[in-house]
Design a protein around this motif. Sequence first.
Motif, short mmCIF file in Angstrom:
data_model
loop_
_atom_site.label_atom_id
_atom_site.label_comp_id
_atom_site.label_asym_id
_atom_site.label_seq_id
_atom_site.Cartn_x
_atom_site.Cartn_y
_atom_site.Cartn_z
N ASN B 30 -0.89 0.24 -4.93
CA ASN B 30 -1.58 1.28 -4.19
C ASN B 30 -3.05 1.40 -4.60
OD1 ASN B 30 0.46 2.19 -2.49
ND2 ASN B 30 1.33 3.49 -4.08
N ASN B 31 -3.33 1.16 -5.88
CA ASN B 31 -4.69 1.36 -6.40
C ASN B 31 -5.52 0.09 -6.28
OD1 ASN B 31 -3.66 3.84 -7.24
ND2 ASN B 31 -3.36 3.14 -9.35
N TYR B 50 -6.76 4.95 -3.82
CA TYR B 50 -5.42 5.15 -4.34
C TYR B 50 -4.35 4.96 -3.27
CZ TYR B 50 -7.40 6.95 -8.71
OH TYR B 50 -8.07 7.08 -9.89
N GLY B 51 -4.76 4.50 -2.11
CA GLY B 51 -3.79 4.24 -1.06
C GLY B 51 -4.46 4.10 0.29
N ASP B 54 -7.38 6.23 1.80
CA ASP B 54 -8.00 6.96 0.70
C ASP B 54 -9.14 6.13 0.12
OD1 ASP B 54 -7.83 7.23 -2.65
OD2 ASP B 54 -7.93 9.11 -1.51
N THR B 71 -2.47 -1.81 2.68
CA THR B 71 -2.28 -1.82 1.23
C THR B 71 -2.98 -3.00 0.58
OG1 THR B 71 -0.15 -0.70 1.45
CG2 THR B 71 -0.53 -1.89 -0.60
N SER B 96 0.46 2.49 -9.29
CA SER B 96 0.10 3.90 -9.40
C SER B 96 1.27 4.73 -9.87
CB SER B 96 -0.37 4.42 -8.04
OG SER B 96 0.68 4.40 -7.11
#
Lengths: 114, 115
Positions: B30-31, B50-51, B54, B71, B96
């Motif tokens: 995710n990160n 972070y996703g 985001d 992703t 994450s």
Amino acid sequence: DAKTTQPPSMDCAEGRAANLPCNHSTISGNEYVYWYRQIHSQGPQYIIHGLKNNETNEMASLIITEDRKSSTLILPHATLRDTAVYYCIVWGGISNFGNEKLTFGTGTRLTIIP
Amino acid sequence: DAEITQSPRHKITETGRQVTLACHQTWNHNNMFWYRQDLGHGLRLIHYSYGVQDTNKGEVSDGYSVSRSNTEDLPLTLESAASSQTSVYFCASSESGTGYYNEQFFGPGTRLTVL
């Protein structure tokens, strides 16, 4: 996250143990000590991390003082391939849940001498 | 094997041009992070995510932008390249939400020269 202080450079003879110090005097109780290294022109690579106990893996050992204000990364039998910049990083762990960014300083440039 | 790749590995561009650097990871992390590295400065964080959808600014975000539509990818765009953006750029990803383990996996880097 607490700040860290490392010497800018160190030399070590091939085959000897390389001991890299790191000061993190403002570290708080739930912050971890992480070590990464960067071999010339490559991306950094994770080495090891610890909270308060000494840790060992196939690459290195991490010794954290009892007061947790400093730590030492030990490469037990340094080879020429260990020549790299080593970064000591403090990260907040569970207090930084969902906040996984790391702050890299300028690190220690370790040179292994034949 | 899972990996993280960057392209191009080397890029020369002119001042004022828009440039996009690609980062692709197959870790399903995710990160994702973008850093730049200049002599005497270590690695400095530009942007991170972070996703999906985001994005967040790092310490040196001026003149850069990122978007996260899936992703696997976090492209970095230099909207109007400046000579001060000549640098080596590294992308990284990490798992994450463990709260205690934070290993970032880095790509091989992109060397960007702005003339």
